[in-house]
Motif scaffolding. Structure first.
Motif, PDB file in Angstrom:
ATOM      1  N   UNK A  17       0.852  -1.190   0.000  1.00 25.53           N
ATOM      2  CA  UNK A  17       0.000   0.000   0.000  1.00 25.53           C
ATOM      3  C   UNK A  17       0.887   1.239   0.000  1.00 25.53           C
ATOM      4  N   UNK A  18       0.615   2.133  -0.927  1.00 29.07           N
ATOM      5  CA  UNK A  18       1.341   3.386  -1.075  1.00 29.07           C
ATOM      6  C   UNK A  18       0.531   4.477  -0.385  1.00 29.07           C
ATOM      7  N   UNK A  19       1.142   5.231   0.536  1.00 32.70           N
ATOM      8  CA  UNK A  19       0.420   6.244   1.281  1.00 32.70           C
ATOM      9  C   UNK A  19       1.011   7.631   1.024  1.00 32.70           C
ATOM     10  N   UNK A  20       0.122   8.603   0.825  1.00 32.20           N
ATOM     11  CA  UNK A  20       0.540   9.990   0.686  1.00 32.20           C
ATOM     12  C   UNK A  20      -0.339  10.831   1.614  1.00 32.20           C
ATOM     13  N   UNK A  21       0.306  11.698   2.405  1.00 31.23           N
ATOM     14  CA  UNK A  21      -0.355  12.426   3.480  1.00 31.23           C
ATOM     15  C   UNK A  21      -0.394  13.923   3.158  1.00 31.23           C
ATOM     16  N   UNK A  22      -1.530  14.564   3.421  1.00 31.92           N
ATOM     17  CA  UNK A  22      -1.658  15.996   3.192  1.00 31.92           C
ATOM     18  C   UNK A  22      -2.388  16.665   4.355  1.00 31.92           C
ATOM     19  N   UNK A  54      -5.322  16.276  15.467  1.00 29.58           N
ATOM     20  CA  UNK A  54      -5.981  14.987  15.249  1.00 29.58           C
ATOM     21  C   UNK A  54      -6.844  15.034  13.994  1.00 29.58           C
ATOM     22  N   UNK A  55      -6.798  13.951  13.209  1.00 31.42           N
ATOM     23  CA  UNK A  55      -7.650  13.882  12.018  1.00 31.42           C
ATOM     24  C   UNK A  55      -8.261  12.497  11.858  1.00 31.42           C
ATOM     25  N   UNK A  56      -8.315  11.733  12.958  1.00 30.27           N
ATOM     26  CA  UNK A  56      -8.795  10.349  12.875  1.00 30.27           C
ATOM     27  C   UNK A  56     -10.224  10.285  12.334  1.00 30.27           C
ATOM     28  N   UNK A 116      -5.616  14.493   5.319  1.00 31.15           N
ATOM     29  CA  UNK A 116      -5.955  13.302   4.535  1.00 31.15           C
ATOM     30  C   UNK A 116      -4.752  12.363   4.509  1.00 31.15           C
ATOM     31  N   UNK A 117      -5.025  11.079   4.696  1.00 31.87           N
ATOM     32  CA  UNK A 117      -4.001  10.054   4.512  1.00 31.87           C
ATOM     33  C   UNK A 117      -4.533   9.099   3.443  1.00 31.87           C
ATOM     34  N   UNK A 118      -4.050   9.285   2.232  1.00 27.10           N
ATOM     35  CA  UNK A 118      -4.526   8.475   1.115  1.00 27.10           C
ATOM     36  C   UNK A 118      -3.767   7.145   1.086  1.00 27.10           C
ATOM     37  N   UNK A 119      -4.496   6.055   1.345  1.00 29.25           N
ATOM     38  CA  UNK A 119      -3.954   4.698   1.250  1.00 29.25           C
ATOM     39  C   UNK A 119      -4.283   4.185  -0.150  1.00 29.25           C
ATOM     40  N   UNK A 120      -3.274   3.987  -0.969  1.00 31.79           N
ATOM     41  CA  UNK A 120      -3.478   3.638  -2.374  1.00 31.79           C
ATOM     42  C   UNK A 120      -3.024   2.199  -2.597  1.00 31.79           C
ATOM     43  N   UNK A 148      -9.174  21.235   1.716  1.00 28.61           N
ATOM     44  CA  UNK A 148      -8.970  21.760   3.060  1.00 28.61           C
ATOM     45  C   UNK A 148      -9.901  21.054   4.041  1.00 28.61           C
ATOM     46  N   UNK A 149      -9.880  21.492   5.300  1.00 34.65           N
ATOM     47  CA  UNK A 149     -10.643  20.814   6.340  1.00 34.65           C
ATOM     48  C   UNK A 149     -12.149  20.984   6.185  1.00 34.65           C
ATOM     49  N   UNK A 150     -12.572  21.876   5.300  1.00 38.71           N
ATOM     50  CA  UNK A 150     -13.993  22.060   5.051  1.00 38.71           C
ATOM     51  C   UNK A 150     -14.582  21.078   4.063  1.00 38.71           C
ATOM     52  N   UNK A 151     -13.800  20.108   3.637  1.00 35.30           N
ATOM     53  CA  UNK A 151     -14.274  19.118   2.663  1.00 35.30           C
ATOM     54  C   UNK A 151     -15.505  18.391   3.191  1.00 35.30           C
ATOM     55  N   UNK A 152     -16.511  18.255   2.324  1.00 35.40           N
ATOM     56  CA  UNK A 152     -17.730  17.518   2.660  1.00 35.40           C
ATOM     57  C   UNK A 152     -17.904  16.424   1.612  1.00 35.40           C
ATOM     58  N   UNK A 153     -17.875  15.177   2.056  1.00 42.96           N
ATOM     59  CA  UNK A 153     -17.861  14.059   1.115  1.00 42.96           C
ATOM     60  C   UNK A 153     -19.169  13.930   0.344  1.00 42.96           C
ATOM     61  N   UNK A 154     -20.284  14.406   0.923  1.00 46.92           N
ATOM     62  CA  UNK A 154     -21.575  14.285   0.254  1.00 46.92           C
ATOM     63  C   UNK A 154     -21.871  15.468  -0.659  1.00 46.92           C
TER      64      UNK A 154
END
Length: 246
Positions: free
Chosen positions: A112-117, A125-127, A133-137, A180-186
């Motif tokens: 798994x390749x991970x890239x963190x932003x 904390x961002x759990x 974001x921690x993208x697990x690819x 940014x932290x205001x991201x809304x997935x829906x």
């Protein structure tokens, strides 16, 4: 005199305690022409960047030995334009493995390749938030993180990714939208625009599994102090930094 020395010592101690630890800072170089995400290094920006980042630190070791270069090694370059953040990574891994077919189950135990932003480099904390974001690819190009409800979610639309492998060496090429932290997935959240001089929390990692149920090593781009180094998935305080430069 003694009281003066004690007072001065207290001031120095409080000052030192208030200082954040110095973080490793990487550089991403500006590109006027967006690279084609096709899993090779032929684009002009990759040739223009004169160096590779090669440092690697073992964050988790489940086999009581460091990975030899034939088992795992990497080098990578970073670039950006106003719309995307780009990564080119050449990863040497003698066994590429994905033994968990469900992309949301035990994905971190597979290769798994991970890239963190952390877009505003504020840490914290961002759990169960989009503070970072921690993208697990996965090697199948699935992109996973954890949402604000604690659910594992696929964020494949955040990243254009291509991995090509030949003789144990994989070329990973990726173009990331930055949120940014205001991201809304829906909602249809818009990525932020990038600019010269911006500093983000950043890091990169790789879960190395040689065909077993669990990963052998978890390898990262920078040193993390303390005994528990498996912390980036929940705390952006453990990220390094990246500065966007010409």
């Amino acid at each position: 005199m003694r009281l003066t020395i004690i007072a001065f010592s207290i001031v120095i101690l409080l000052f030192n305690c208030s200082q954040k630890p110095t973080k490793k800072r990487f550089k991403a170089h500006y590109t006027h022409l967006a690279p084609v995400v096709d899993g090779d290094a032929k684009d002009s920006i990759w040739h223009a960047i004169p160096y590779w980042n090669t440092e690697q630190y073992t964050w988790i070791n489940n086999v009581n030995s460091e990975p030899p270069a034939a088992d795992f090694s990497w080098k990578y370059k970073l670039a950006w334009d106003e719309n995307k953040f780009y990564v080119l990574a050449e990863i040497r891994d003698d066994v590429i493995s994905d033994v968990h077919p469900d992309p949301k189950n035990l994905y971190y135990q597979d290769d798994c390749f991970e890239v963190l932003f952390d877009e505003d480099n504020s840490g914290g904390d961002h759990e169960v938030s989009y503070q970072a974001f921690v993208y697990h690819i996965s090697i199948l190009h699935d992109v996973l993180d954890i949402d604000t409800e604690g659910n594992r979610v696929l964020l494949n639309d955040h990243v254009e990714i291509r991995m090509d492998t030949l003789n144990g060496t994989s070329i990973w090429e990726a173009a990331f939208d930055i949120y940014d932290e205001g991201y809304i997935s829906t909602d249809k959240s818009n990525p932020v625009k990038l600019h010269k001089g911006k500093v983000m929390g950043w890091g990169m990692a790789y879960c190395d599994n040689d065909g077993e149920e669990n990963r052998d090593h978890f390898i990262g781009s920078h040193f993390i102090p303390g005994k528990d180094k498996n912390v980036t998935w929940r705390s952006a305080d453990a990220f390094a930094e990246v500065k966007l430069v010409e």
